[in-house]
Design an enzyme around this catalytic site. Sequence first.
Site: not given
Length: 401
Positions: A243, A296
């Site tokens: 990420d 997420d």
Amino acid sequence: MICEPDETDLDIHIPAVMLPQDAGASMEKMLMKNSSVSVQLYSPRRPLVDLAEAFLWLMAVATILCASYWSAWSVREASIEQDKLLKDASHDFSSTKDIGTKGVVDINTTSAVLFVVVASCFLIIIYKLMSSWFVELLVVLFAIGGAEGLQTCLVALLSRWFKRTAESFIKVPFFGAVSYLTLSVSPFCIAFAVVWAVYRNAPFAWIGQDVLGIALILTVLQIVCVPNLKVGTVLLSCAFLYDIFWVFLSKSLFHESVMIVVAGADKSGEDGIPMLLKIPRMFDPWGGYSIIGFGDILLPGLLVAFSLRYDWLANKSLRAGYFLWAMFAYGFGLLITYVALNLMDGHGQPALLYIVPFTLGTFLALGRKRGDLKILWTRGEPERVCPHVQLQPTQESNLEK
């Protein structure tokens, strides 16, 4: 105005105005009709926090909560079934075997690393091939996956009330044995996905996208499981680096943030890829959506679901277990993400940068403090001795020693 060659020191004041697409289209139509157009410029302030972010936070937390209980309930049902089998044939067993659930896939450390590598390759492919036709392909794939996920969720929910229909099967060509309940639910799920795909650019289409997305996430979290804390640590650590790299560090290689470009589908002219949950901003004069990617929710959700499965198998109370603290850590990490997003004036933030340290760090710290870290890291489930197994005298004496 004519500029001389190589002339750079010019005092040019040309105002540039950015308009929403619908406003620009309306203005263009009026100009084509030779109508007089008057424009008033203003710059309203954005609210510090929009209510859409609060609803998105609740949506993400509630999705993981429901998925965790569904996964733990499936494992408990499998444990009960296994105990019944051991009771009926206890003379063939000397110890309990690993609890397994039909249709559940346990990932390992290798597959955890490969998952992040494959996700990176897929992200690059989307970035390089980003166009309207490619986004339409992603829409079709998402609609298929969302319909399947919605069907799985509805069948699992309705089977409590329509048990006989869920346990009655019929052979269907190319699909094999299918329950009558599944056949009854499937047309609705397919129609829901098709209607969303057709009207996905409508103002209300975000509702259908969120329903399909949540159903898909719930199904994946019920099927894919983290067997122990070691695998969960490897998976979330790799996702943490993934990420950060694709949001921040990819700018040095591609001159722009690959993750942000892909999430917004900037190169395609479309309304973004469908693999995310979104809610329209309610009090923002500039409009737009508050979004959160599937990863997420999915990746931390695997660890949170594992914590509840362990608590139930170890007969731990909610306060003495790990699930409550893992849920609190995830919710707090996601909250910090939105705080950072607002402090950075809306610039995209890697949510896992904040979620992973809170969620994984809390789990590791609690496991070490309570002395369960070794079992959590290796086995992932407490050792159990089946009450139906009749031990031999030598085995009993060894256990006493």
